[in-house]
Structure formats: C-alpha cells, structure tokens
Design a protein around this motif. Structure first.
Motif, PDB file in Angstrom:
ATOM      1  N   PRO A  96       0.804  -1.215   0.000  1.00  0.00           N
ATOM      2  CA  PRO A  96       0.000   0.000   0.000  1.00  0.00           C
ATOM      3  C   PRO A  96       0.844   1.275   0.000  1.00  0.00           C
ATOM      4  CG  PRO A  96      -0.474  -1.349   1.951  1.00  0.00           C
ATOM      5  CD  PRO A  96       0.466  -2.128   1.105  1.00  0.00           C
ATOM      6  N   ALA A  97       1.980   1.260   0.722  1.00  0.00           N
ATOM      7  CA  ALA A  97       2.853   2.444   0.756  1.00  0.00           C
ATOM      8  C   ALA A  97       3.417   2.719  -0.636  1.00  0.00           C
ATOM      9  CB  ALA A  97       3.974   2.246   1.765  1.00  0.00           C
ATOM     10  N   LYS A  98       3.867   1.667  -1.306  1.00  0.00           N
ATOM     11  CA  LYS A  98       4.415   1.783  -2.667  1.00  0.00           C
ATOM     12  C   LYS A  98       3.362   2.365  -3.618  1.00  0.00           C
ATOM     13  CE  LYS A  98       6.329  -1.275  -6.313  1.00  0.00           C
ATOM     14  NZ  LYS A  98       5.325  -1.144  -7.379  1.00  0.00           N
ATOM     15  N   LEU A  99       2.168   1.773  -3.602  1.00  0.00           N
ATOM     16  CA  LEU A  99       1.079   2.227  -4.477  1.00  0.00           C
ATOM     17  C   LEU A  99       0.699   3.682  -4.202  1.00  0.00           C
ATOM     18  CD1 LEU A  99      -1.642  -0.563  -4.872  1.00  0.00           C
ATOM     19  CD2 LEU A  99      -0.312   0.541  -6.675  1.00  0.00           C
ATOM     20  N   ALA A 100       0.618   4.027  -2.932  1.00  0.00           N
ATOM     21  CA  ALA A 100       0.227   5.387  -2.551  1.00  0.00           C
ATOM     22  C   ALA A 100       1.247   6.403  -3.058  1.00  0.00           C
ATOM     23  CB  ALA A 100       0.080   5.491  -1.036  1.00  0.00           C
ATOM     24  N   LEU A 101       2.523   6.124  -2.833  1.00  0.00           N
ATOM     25  CA  LEU A 101       3.594   7.036  -3.274  1.00  0.00           C
ATOM     26  C   LEU A 101       3.585   7.173  -4.797  1.00  0.00           C
ATOM     27  CD1 LEU A 101       6.393   5.716  -0.890  1.00  0.00           C
ATOM     28  CD2 LEU A 101       5.443   8.034  -0.815  1.00  0.00           C
ATOM     29  N   GLU A 102       3.453   6.046  -5.480  1.00  0.00           N
ATOM     30  CA  GLU A 102       3.492   6.055  -6.952  1.00  0.00           C
ATOM     31  C   GLU A 102       2.289   6.767  -7.563  1.00  0.00           C
ATOM     32  OE1 GLU A 102       6.207   2.050  -7.734  1.00  0.00           O
ATOM     33  OE2 GLU A 102       4.022   1.885  -7.814  1.00  0.00           O
ATOM     34  N   ASN A 103       1.207   6.882  -6.786  1.00  0.00           N
ATOM     35  CA  ASN A 103       0.021   7.580  -7.279  1.00  0.00           C
ATOM     36  C   ASN A 103      -0.048   9.029  -6.787  1.00  0.00           C
ATOM     37  OD1 ASN A 103      -2.108   5.820  -8.896  1.00  0.00           O
ATOM     38  ND2 ASN A 103      -1.002   4.475  -7.478  1.00  0.00           N
ATOM     39  N   GLY A 104       1.064   9.499  -6.225  1.00  0.00           N
ATOM     40  CA  GLY A 104       1.174  10.917  -5.884  1.00  0.00           C
ATOM     41  C   GLY A 104       0.733  11.309  -4.498  1.00  0.00           C
ATOM     42  N   PHE A 105       0.525  10.326  -3.610  1.00  0.00           N
ATOM     43  CA  PHE A 105       0.083  10.637  -2.255  1.00  0.00           C
ATOM     44  C   PHE A 105       1.251  10.621  -1.272  1.00  0.00           C
ATOM     45  CE2 PHE A 105      -3.564   8.263  -4.239  1.00  0.00           C
ATOM     46  CZ  PHE A 105      -4.342   9.387  -4.487  1.00  0.00           C
ATOM     47  N   SER A 116      10.479  -6.568   5.680  1.00  0.00           N
ATOM     48  CA  SER A 116      11.890  -6.962   5.546  1.00  0.00           C
ATOM     49  C   SER A 116      12.746  -5.760   5.191  1.00  0.00           C
ATOM     50  CB  SER A 116      12.034  -8.016   4.442  1.00  0.00           C
ATOM     51  OG  SER A 116      11.710  -7.424   3.181  1.00  0.00           O
ATOM     52  N   LEU A 117      14.051  -5.896   5.364  1.00  0.00           N
ATOM     53  CA  LEU A 117      14.995  -4.834   4.996  1.00  0.00           C
ATOM     54  C   LEU A 117      14.956  -4.579   3.495  1.00  0.00           C
ATOM     55  CD1 LEU A 117      17.300  -2.845   5.558  1.00  0.00           C
ATOM     56  CD2 LEU A 117      18.891  -4.787   5.541  1.00  0.00           C
ATOM     57  N   ALA A 118      14.825  -5.639   2.707  1.00  0.00           N
ATOM     58  CA  ALA A 118      14.774  -5.497   1.238  1.00  0.00           C
ATOM     59  C   ALA A 118      13.615  -4.578   0.835  1.00  0.00           C
ATOM     60  CB  ALA A 118      14.625  -6.859   0.574  1.00  0.00           C
ATOM     61  N   GLU A 119      12.456  -4.755   1.477  1.00  0.00           N
ATOM     62  CA  GLU A 119      11.295  -3.905   1.189  1.00  0.00           C
ATOM     63  C   GLU A 119      11.561  -2.454   1.587  1.00  0.00           C
ATOM     64  OE1 GLU A 119       7.456  -6.976   1.504  1.00  0.00           O
ATOM     65  OE2 GLU A 119       7.811  -5.506   3.075  1.00  0.00           O
ATOM     66  N   ALA A 120      12.223  -2.259   2.725  1.00  0.00           N
ATOM     67  CA  ALA A 120      12.507  -0.897   3.197  1.00  0.00           C
ATOM     68  C   ALA A 120      13.445  -0.172   2.237  1.00  0.00           C
ATOM     69  CB  ALA A 120      13.109  -0.943   4.599  1.00  0.00           C
ATOM     70  N   ILE A 121      14.451  -0.875   1.752  1.00  0.00           N
ATOM     71  CA  ILE A 121      15.400  -0.282   0.791  1.00  0.00           C
ATOM     72  C   ILE A 121      14.665   0.098  -0.495  1.00  0.00           C
ATOM     73  CG2 ILE A 121      17.392  -0.815  -0.684  1.00  0.00           C
ATOM     74  CD1 ILE A 121      18.462  -2.496   1.734  1.00  0.00           C
ATOM     75  N   GLU A 122      13.768  -0.769  -0.931  1.00  0.00           N
ATOM     76  CA  GLU A 122      12.973  -0.493  -2.138  1.00  0.00           C
ATOM     77  C   GLU A 122      12.041   0.701  -1.916  1.00  0.00           C
ATOM     78  OE1 GLU A 122      11.605  -0.821  -5.999  1.00  0.00           O
ATOM     79  OE2 GLU A 122      13.359  -1.777  -5.075  1.00  0.00           O
ATOM     80  N   LEU A 123      11.452   0.776  -0.729  1.00  0.00           N
ATOM     81  CA  LEU A 123      10.542   1.882  -0.420  1.00  0.00           C
ATOM     82  C   LEU A 123      11.294   3.212  -0.409  1.00  0.00           C
ATOM     83  CD1 LEU A 123       7.506   2.156   0.167  1.00  0.00           C
ATOM     84  CD2 LEU A 123       8.060   2.132   2.607  1.00  0.00           C
ATOM     85  N   LYS A 124      12.534   3.197   0.061  1.00  0.00           N
ATOM     86  CA  LYS A 124      13.362   4.412   0.057  1.00  0.00           C
ATOM     87  C   LYS A 124      13.590   4.899  -1.376  1.00  0.00           C
ATOM     88  CE  LYS A 124      17.716   6.258   1.850  1.00  0.00           C
ATOM     89  NZ  LYS A 124      18.695   6.412   0.785  1.00  0.00           N
ATOM     90  N   LYS A 125      13.850   3.963  -2.272  1.00  0.00           N
ATOM     91  CA  LYS A 125      14.042   4.323  -3.690  1.00  0.00           C
ATOM     92  C   LYS A 125      12.764   4.937  -4.269  1.00  0.00           C
ATOM     93  CE  LYS A 125      17.442   0.666  -4.591  1.00  0.00           C
ATOM     94  NZ  LYS A 125      17.581  -0.718  -5.088  1.00  0.00           N
ATOM     95  N   ILE A 126      11.618   4.368  -3.889  1.00  0.00           N
ATOM     96  CA  ILE A 126      10.324   4.864  -4.391  1.00  0.00           C
ATOM     97  C   ILE A 126      10.062   6.279  -3.853  1.00  0.00           C
ATOM     98  CG2 ILE A 126       7.817   4.480  -4.338  1.00  0.00           C
ATOM     99  CD1 ILE A 126       8.570   1.408  -4.210  1.00  0.00           C
ATOM    100  N   CYS A 127      10.386   6.511  -2.576  1.00  0.00           N
ATOM    101  CA  CYS A 127      10.241   7.855  -1.994  1.00  0.00           C
ATOM    102  C   CYS A 127      11.076   8.864  -2.782  1.00  0.00           C
ATOM    103  CB  CYS A 127      10.687   7.865  -0.529  1.00  0.00           C
ATOM    104  SG  CYS A 127       9.516   7.135   0.621  1.00  0.00           S
ATOM    105  N   GLU A 128      12.324   8.489  -3.076  1.00  0.00           N
ATOM    106  CA  GLU A 128      13.229   9.392  -3.800  1.00  0.00           C
ATOM    107  C   GLU A 128      12.740   9.641  -5.225  1.00  0.00           C
ATOM    108  OE1 GLU A 128      16.818   7.196  -3.251  1.00  0.00           O
ATOM    109  OE2 GLU A 128      17.172   8.002  -1.227  1.00  0.00           O
ATOM    110  N   LYS A 129      12.251   8.595  -5.857  1.00  0.00           N
ATOM    111  CA  LYS A 129      11.799   8.691  -7.255  1.00  0.00           C
ATOM    112  C   LYS A 129      10.531   9.539  -7.376  1.00  0.00           C
ATOM    113  CE  LYS A 129      10.478   5.690 -11.144  1.00  0.00           C
ATOM    114  NZ  LYS A 129      10.179   4.296 -11.522  1.00  0.00           N
ATOM    115  N   THR A 130       9.594   9.351  -6.451  1.00  0.00           N
ATOM    116  CA  THR A 130       8.307  10.046  -6.555  1.00  0.00           C
ATOM    117  C   THR A 130       8.355  11.463  -5.983  1.00  0.00           C
ATOM    118  OG1 THR A 130       7.553   9.193  -4.407  1.00  0.00           O
ATOM    119  CG2 THR A 130       7.011   7.876  -6.368  1.00  0.00           C
ATOM    120  N   GLY A 131       9.294  11.709  -5.067  1.00  0.00           N
ATOM    121  CA  GLY A 131       9.372  13.022  -4.427  1.00  0.00           C
ATOM    122  C   GLY A 131       8.272  13.269  -3.415  1.00  0.00           C
ATOM    123  N   ARG A 132       7.505  12.223  -3.091  1.00  0.00           N
ATOM    124  CA  ARG A 132       6.457  12.366  -2.075  1.00  0.00           C
ATOM    125  C   ARG A 132       7.085  12.338  -0.685  1.00  0.00           C
ATOM    126  NH1 ARG A 132       2.767  14.983  -4.180  1.00  0.00           N
ATOM    127  NH2 ARG A 132       4.647  15.555  -5.318  1.00  0.00           N
TER     128      ARG A 132
END
Length: 389
Positions: A96-105, A116-132
């Motif tokens: 849900p966090a990934k989807l929300a960020l990618e949809n501009g929220f 998991s740590l792998a998910e957290a690292i991926e979520l950090k990349k998504i935060c940086e990419k989306t700028g949310r």
C-alpha cells in the motif's frame, strides 16, 4: 494556506485494532487533517461499518487498499485524498505504501517500516523517485523532552558521548496470550507470516533503537545480540539484549522484553558524556533529568521558558500539565502536515517542522531487526551493523 486541512485517508485500523484509533486521535488533535476516505479491514463489511461510524461518505469507504488508491487518484485535485496513513500489520505495509507514493500521495506509516529490509530499501528508492513525503510513526521521538534531550546532546553540553543505555520492558506477553484466539494483538505480533522475522525486537526493540540514535545523534556500527524466546510454543522472540558500538567509538546496551511480568510501557534512555549525563523515561515524560559532573542534578520540565525551540514547537499546554503519548503521536502528524503545507506553498519548512522520522529511520530500523536476529543466532561475538540485505 495555514488553515487548510489536509485530506487524509486511512488503510487499516478497523475493529479490534489498537493503533488505528491512536492515529485518528493524533490526526485530529491540531486540526491539520480531515479524514475523507478509508479501508479499515480486509473484511468489506467491517470496513463499511467502521467508515460509517467515522462519518465518512459511503462512496469513499473502500473494500481494498488498491481500490482506495486507484479510485482516489481519479478524483479532481481539489477532492482527492492527499495523505494516506497506513496502520496495518507489518506484512501489509510495503504494497500500500508503494502504491500510494506512486500515485502521488504522501504517506504516514506505522513502524516498523516494512516486513523486511529489502522492502525498506525499495521503499526508500520509491520515496526518492516520486518526491512524495514520508513519515514513520516512531512515537517516542515526538515527546517535547525527548526533543530537548537531543538538543542537549547535540549542543555538546554533555561532552563526548561515552555510554548509552536504553530499555523497553513490557509484560503483556509473559504468558501464551496468542493461544487464546481472542487476543488479536498477540496473535499477529507473534506470527512470523504477519510480523516478520522478529517479535519483541521488531515491535519494541526498533523503538528503543530509534530513540537512542535520535537522542544521541550517533549511529550503531557494531552489535552483539542475545535474543530469546522464553514462553513455550511462541514462534518469535519475546526477549533480548544487545551490546552496541557507536560511530564515535563509544558503547551502549539495548534491552527489549515483553515477558517482564507487571511491566507496562516505560521506555527509558540514559546518555552519558565526559561532562555529564541525562535520563528520560515515559512514566515521567514531562521531566528530563540532567546530571552534570560536580553540580546538583537538574530536572528540566516540559513548558519551561528555558527549553529549546524544538521542545517548544511540540508543547501545547502551560508547564505542569502532562503531555503524554497521544500528544507525542500528534506531534509527528502535525510536523508532517506543516512540512507538506510549506511545500505546497513553495516554502522551506523550518528545522522544527522537519523534525519527524522518515524513510532513513525506516531502513535503519529494519536493518536493526535483521542484524539483531542474525547476531542472536551466531556464535560470533561482534558483527558489523550492515544495511545490506
């Protein structure tokens, strides 16, 4: 801009949930948000019932988090949700966090950040990419006197930091509570499929870890963990202690247990430097104990005019009125809202407004869990604190 309420949506926090109601109180406390939509349970009927109880429009009570995010994204910019608060069990954080960020929220996420740590690292990349913007609700850093403790340490008043002790004792899992079937909190928090690889170390150990890195301004670089499952039949750890080495060469001890019978939630930290030390505990959250070498002990109090702007920003009432857990939680929501509003107005948020946990803390919290569990299973005395998977 200042009086505009941010439109808030919630995923999770339905009947029987503990933290959902806390998040809703925190969001309401300063009138910075208005709850406009939500999906409160994986059971559509329960979600509808909760949404109705909260006074939401029927069409904005959703049956799944995917439906919420997809349908809200189709609404006009003036109507759609702006911030999504995710208060589900750990295994339902990342998607849900990934989807929300990618949809501009923007996203507010309950801790620990992910499964998991792998998910957290991926979520950090998504935060940086989306700028949310992203906020992780490590509640205890929201207390005014915890913020003051950090400012005391960073000012250099205590001198070079030499020792840190942090402890979080609970007693609510001293028996096999998950065996009864009617304790929802015990059931999911001790289930590896929902909680992840850690029990106590993930649930409250991450709070203790976050508190010590926040207050000290130091980072853990090495650790040696003793992790235990005390209650027979339990699938995850319910007790542990960790020896720590910090980035400045000093050392510390972290203790987190859920089998200390009779204990409630008195998280406590002590930080010592060459010139003095400090102590804060949740059971007396309005007090920061300052112990300088060769001087009488000082008790600094919430609301005092002598405190830093960071403590002041997070204080609501005159001195002597207890500011507790709900207020600390609300401070994270408020600082996050003020940061979002500043960005909407193309203004730079103040350092005090930016003082909330984010994705960096989320990644380090998940790294703490994985490093501690790995160390607990190893015969090696010390291991490096690694952010690698």
């Amino acid at each position: 801009m200042g009086n505009m309420k941010l439109r808030l949506g919630m995923i999770g926090g339905g009947p029987g949930a503990f933290i959902g109601a806390i998040h809703r109180i925190a969001a309401r406390m300063d009138d910075e948000y208005s709850l406009v939509c939500g999906v409160f349970s994986s059971d559509a009927e329960k979600s509808a019932s909760m949404g109705s109880t909260l006074g939401l429009e029927k069409k904005r009570i959703y049956a799944s988090y995917r439906q919420l995010i997809e349908e809200e994204a189709l609404l006009s910019a003036e109507e759609r949700v702006q911030v999504i608060s995710i208060v589900t069990p750990n295994h339902l954080h990342f998607e849900p966090a990934k989807l929300a960020l990618e949809n501009g929220f923007h996203v507010i996420l309950d801790k620990p950040a992910t499964f998991s740590l792998a998910e957290a690292i991926e979520l950090k990349k998504i935060c940086e990419k989306t700028g949310r913007l992203f906020c992780l609700t490590h509640t205890y850093t929201g207390y005014p006197m915890v913020k003051e403790a950090r400012q005391v340490v960073l000012s250099g008043k205590l001198g070079e930091i030499t020792k840190i002790y942090v402890e979080y004792p609970q007693g609510w899992l001293s028996r096999f509570e998950e065996g009864s079937g009617d304790n929802k909190q015990a059931s999911w928090r001790t289930d590896p499929a929902k909680s992840g690889i850690a029990g106590a170390m993930g649930d409250i150990g991450t709070h203790a870890f976050n508190l010590l890195e926040y207050v000290s301004g130091l980072q853990v670089v090495k650790l040696c963990a003793d992790v235990n499952t005390v209650v027979a039949g339990r699938q995850l750890d319910d007790d542990g202690a960790v020896l720590l080495k910090f980035s400045n060469g000093s050392s510390g001890v972290l203790m987190a247990t859920q089998i200390a019978s009779g204990e409630e939630n008195n998280i406590k930290i002590r930080v010592y430097g060459q010139q003095g030390g400090l102590e804060w505990q949740q059971s007396d959250a309005n007090t920061l104990k300052l112990m300088m070498a060769d001087k009488p002990v000082q008790l600094l109090r919430t609301g005092g005019s002598y405190l830093s702007s960071f403590a002041g920003q997070n204080t609501r009432t005159p001195a002597g009125h207890p500011e507790g857990y709900l207020e600390a939680f609300a401070n994270l929501y408020r600082n996050f809202a003020q940061t979002i509003k500043a960005s909407l107005a193309s203004q730079q948020p103040s350092p005090e407004q930016l003082d909330f946990p984010g994705i960096e803390e989320g990644v380090r919290g998940m790294a703490f869990i994985e490093n501690v569990i790995r160390s607990g299973k190893s015969d090696q005395k010390w291991s490096s604190f690694s952010l690698e998977i």
